[in-house]
Design an enzyme around this catalytic site. Structure first.
Site, mmCIF file in Angstrom:
data_model
loop_
_atom_site.group_PDB
_atom_site.id
_atom_site.type_symbol
_atom_site.label_atom_id
_atom_site.label_comp_id
_atom_site.label_asym_id
_atom_site.label_seq_id
_atom_site.Cartn_x
_atom_site.Cartn_y
_atom_site.Cartn_z
ATOM 1 C CG HIS A 1 -2.006 -0.977 1.206
ATOM 2 N ND1 HIS A 1 -3.170 -0.828 1.910
ATOM 3 C CD2 HIS A 1 -2.131 -2.152 0.540
ATOM 4 C CE1 HIS A 1 -3.959 -1.864 1.683
ATOM 5 N NE2 HIS A 1 -3.348 -2.684 0.865
ATOM 6 C CE1 TYR B 1 -4.554 3.506 9.311
ATOM 7 C CE2 TYR B 1 -4.940 3.304 11.676
ATOM 8 C CZ TYR B 1 -4.259 2.924 10.537
ATOM 9 O OH TYR B 1 -3.269 1.964 10.621
ATOM 10 N N PRO C 1 -2.714 -0.237 19.066
ATOM 11 C CG PRO C 1 -4.513 -1.655 18.579
ATOM 12 C CD PRO C 1 -3.841 -0.942 19.703
ATOM 13 C CE LYS D 1 5.348 2.977 13.300
ATOM 14 N NZ LYS D 1 4.919 2.342 12.046
ATOM 15 C CE1 TYR E 1 -0.432 3.437 9.814
ATOM 16 C CE2 TYR E 1 0.378 2.801 7.652
ATOM 17 C CZ TYR E 1 -0.520 2.641 8.690
ATOM 18 O OH TYR E 1 -1.505 1.686 8.615
HETATM 19 P P1 RFL Z 1 3.654 -12.219 21.158
HETATM 20 O O1 RFL Z 1 3.147 -12.240 19.761
HETATM 21 O O2 RFL Z 1 2.692 -11.962 22.255
HETATM 22 O O3 RFL Z 1 4.366 -13.629 21.393
HETATM 23 C C1 RFL Z 1 4.760 -14.073 22.666
HETATM 24 C C2 RFL Z 1 4.720 -15.589 22.672
HETATM 25 O O4 RFL Z 1 5.208 -16.048 23.937
HETATM 26 C C3 RFL Z 1 4.374 -17.099 24.406
HETATM 27 N N1 RFL Z 1 4.517 -17.186 25.870
HETATM 28 C C4 RFL Z 1 5.361 -18.049 26.484
HETATM 29 N N2 RFL Z 1 6.176 -18.968 25.990
HETATM 30 C C5 RFL Z 1 6.903 -19.681 26.880
HETATM 31 N N3 RFL Z 1 6.816 -19.513 28.231
HETATM 32 C C6 RFL Z 1 5.998 -18.586 28.761
HETATM 33 N N4 RFL Z 1 5.930 -18.423 30.066
HETATM 34 C C7 RFL Z 1 5.221 -17.806 27.875
HETATM 35 N N5 RFL Z 1 4.313 -16.819 28.050
HETATM 36 C C8 RFL Z 1 3.906 -16.444 26.823
HETATM 37 C C9 RFL Z 1 2.996 -16.707 23.921
HETATM 38 O O5 RFL Z 1 2.133 -17.844 23.861
HETATM 39 C C10 RFL Z 1 3.305 -16.124 22.544
HETATM 40 O O6 RFL Z 1 3.251 -17.094 21.520
HETATM 41 O O7 RFL Z 1 4.844 -11.183 21.335
HETATM 42 P P2 RFL Z 1 6.000 -10.672 20.316
HETATM 43 O O8 RFL Z 1 6.696 -11.840 19.685
HETATM 44 O O9 RFL Z 1 6.774 -9.685 21.066
HETATM 45 O O10 RFL Z 1 5.200 -9.968 19.123
HETATM 46 C C11 RFL Z 1 4.495 -8.780 19.335
HETATM 47 C C12 RFL Z 1 3.291 -8.693 18.395
HETATM 48 O O11 RFL Z 1 2.548 -9.889 18.488
HETATM 49 C C13 RFL Z 1 2.396 -7.478 18.699
HETATM 50 O O12 RFL Z 1 3.181 -6.371 19.035
HETATM 51 C C14 RFL Z 1 1.495 -7.109 17.510
HETATM 52 O O13 RFL Z 1 0.529 -8.111 17.271
HETATM 53 C C15 RFL Z 1 0.784 -5.763 17.760
HETATM 54 N N6 RFL Z 1 -0.162 -5.396 16.702
HETATM 55 C C16 RFL Z 1 0.268 -4.824 15.517
HETATM 56 N N7 RFL Z 1 1.588 -4.646 15.289
HETATM 57 C C17 RFL Z 1 2.011 -4.151 14.087
HETATM 58 O O14 RFL Z 1 3.224 -3.991 13.916
HETATM 59 N N8 RFL Z 1 1.143 -3.838 13.059
HETATM 60 C C18 RFL Z 1 -0.211 -3.989 13.213
HETATM 61 O O15 RFL Z 1 -0.965 -3.744 12.269
HETATM 62 C C19 RFL Z 1 -0.688 -4.454 14.489
HETATM 63 N N9 RFL Z 1 -2.010 -4.624 14.706
HETATM 64 C C20 RFL Z 1 -1.527 -5.621 16.884
HETATM 65 C C21 RFL Z 1 -2.441 -5.203 15.855
HETATM 66 C C22 RFL Z 1 -2.018 -6.259 18.028
HETATM 67 C C23 RFL Z 1 -3.368 -6.476 18.166
HETATM 68 N N10 RFL Z 1 -3.789 -7.155 19.320
HETATM 69 C C24 RFL Z 1 -4.578 -8.325 19.268
HETATM 70 C C25 RFL Z 1 -3.172 -6.840 20.577
HETATM 71 C C26 RFL Z 1 -3.792 -5.420 15.999
HETATM 72 C C27 RFL Z 1 -4.275 -6.019 17.152
HETATM 73 C C28 RFL Z 1 -5.758 -6.183 17.274
HETATM 74 C C1 PHB Z 2 -4.892 -4.786 10.909
HETATM 75 O O1 PHB Z 2 -5.031 -4.985 9.683
HETATM 76 O O2 PHB Z 2 -5.137 -5.679 11.737
HETATM 77 C C2 PHB Z 2 -4.455 -3.469 11.387
HETATM 78 C C3 PHB Z 2 -4.157 -2.472 10.490
HETATM 79 C C4 PHB Z 2 -3.756 -1.220 10.946
HETATM 80 C C5 PHB Z 2 -3.656 -0.975 12.302
HETATM 81 C C6 PHB Z 2 -3.942 -1.975 13.213
HETATM 82 C C7 PHB Z 2 -4.359 -3.230 12.757
HETATM 83 O O3 PHB Z 2 -3.285 0.249 12.737
#
Ligand code: RFL
Ligand code: PHB
Length: 392
Positions: free
Chosen positions: A72, A202, A294, A298, A386
């Protein structure tokens, strides 16, 4: 059992760190509490910065992303019933973002690791970190068969997310935590429908924020701001559509394409940072060390930036006996983290409805949106954050 780096958590941070270390000839063991099926099915992020895309490509795990992901070049800000495009590429000398789901990145990294014959211990329990401040730290855990095991390592990488055991293993007197919780969450849905828009939208609205994102030509990802304590029972499909239609309405006849909703979830929003991101031989990376709301997309990108710096520091230690990069890891990572914290907080503050909103506050938000979409200087600030500032 013995390894060089014991990695706790198989999220994007843990899996990518293990992958980058393997390319440097450094051995690691990854421990994960959940099953492979579970981590490969968890719906989270969707937006990858250009720098993240480059890291995945340069390390040989970007092939499917380049085939199936979507580049994009802009995003839309919608407010007051009108849409304004932010030309990400035009404002950043051609940089862009990739829409490719986090669980697809996870699948690619798990496949790469297992194909290389390297271990991931899924389904572990009772993980504890021992002797982190000594020469030889140990990780104790119960494996999927219920057997007690001990992993001796040179270093431990705490990549176990916000609710993991790594951060709390740092004595509280040796860490400072910075927190902000927001009085709202996001209700996210996955929908079987064609895209309503070519780029992400957004939307700022009196009823609250809404976001239109995508996963594929057949599957769309939509979000609405909601009460963080709300329950899914309060959000039947018809209410989700009603809110989305109202918050995304324009005066130019744009229509949101609807279809069956097949997944729903509510996420709370918080900003969080722990300092330093290191204690003894434990190094934290990703959500274990910091959380962003979110709105700026980032979180995953910060996890990637952390482990890139950390893998290089481990490589310098093993190859050249240099300790300086490991010593600088926390301060290098935190510089980027705080920039992303500020950007995510700013985007969140500009676009959401706050419970104590006054008409004055609402007018300030509109003034900010008007400025961001009419001043090249302010639009460039949004765009360069971004798409992601260049990696160190
Ligand atoms: P994670 O993905 O939480 O992975 C951690 C892993 O550790 C496991 N765990 C353990 N394993 C062993 N022993 C233990 N005691 C443990 N405790 C936990 C867990 O089961 C898991 O598998 O962390 P990590 O690797 O630091 O990754 C971070 C990302 O997952 C997170 O920052 C993103 O998902 C945030 N996020 C977004 N980030 C972006 O860069 N772009 C996006 O568009 C974006 N959209 C989002 C998001 C997060 C969202 N939610 C659900 C919070 C949208 C949403 C809705
Ligand atoms: C997503 O596609 O899940 C998404 C996109 C943009 C954001 C957060 C989540 O800022």
């Amino acid at each position: 059992m013995k390894t060089q780096i014991g990695i706790v958590g198989a999220g994007p941070a843990g899996l990518l760190l293990a992958h980058l270390l393997r390319l440097e000839g450094i051995e690691s063991v990854v421990l994960e509490t959940r099953t492979r099926e579970d981590i490969e099915a968890t719906i989270r992020a969707g937006v990858l910065e250009q720098g993240t895309v480059n890291v995945l490509n340069e390390s040989g795990v970007g092939e499917r992303m380049m085939r199936e992901g979507f580049v994009h070049h802009g995003i839309t800000l919608r407010f007051g019933g009108r849409s304004k495009r932010i030309d990400l590429a035009g404002l950043t000398s051609g940089r862009s973002i990739m829409v490719y789901a986090q669980h697809e990145v996870i699948k690619d990294l798990v496949t790469a690791r297992l194909d290389a014959g390297a271990p991931i211990e899924f389904g572990v329990r009772d993980v504890t970190l021992q002797d982190l401040d000594k020469e030889a730290p140990r990780i104790r855990f119960r494996d999927a068969r219920g057997e007690l095991r001990e992993l001796n390592c040179d270093f431990v990488a705490g990549c176990d997310g916000f609710h993991g055991v790594s951060r709390p293993s740092i004595p509280s007197r040796r860490r400072s935590e910075f927190v902000r919780t927001y009085p709202f969450g996001w209700l996210g849905v996955l929908v079987e429908a064609p895209p309503s828009t070519e780029e992400l939208i957004y939307a700022h609205h009196e009823r609250g924020f809404a976001l239109v994102s995508t996963r594929s030509p057949q599957i769309q990802r939509l979000y609405v701001q909601c009460d963080p304590e709300d329950r899914l029972e309060n959000w039947p499909d018809e209410r989700v559509w009603e809110e989305l239609r109202a918050r995304l309405a324009t005066d130019d006849g744009w229509v949101l394409k609807e279809g069956p909703i097949f997944q729903k979830g509510i996420v709370a929003m918080r900003s969080f940072v722990v300092e330093p991101m290191q204690y003894g031989r434990l190094y934290l990376a990703g959500d274990a060390a910091h959380i962003v709301p979110p709105t700026g997309a980032k979180g995953l990108n910060l996890a990637v930036a952390d482990v890139r710096v950390l893998s290089r520091a481990f490589a310098a230690h093993y190859r050249e006996g240099r300790g300086d990069l490991l010593a600088q890891y926390s301060s290098m990572a935190l510089r980027r983290v705080w920039r992303a914290e500020h950007f995510s907080w700013w985007m969140t503050s500009m676009l959401h409805r706050f419970h104590d909103d006054t008409p004055f506050h609402h007018r300030l938000q509109l003034a900010e949106l008007d400025y961001v979409t009419s001043s090249r200087a302010k639009a460039t600030t949004l765009a360069e954050n971004y798409v992601g500032l260049p990696l160190d």
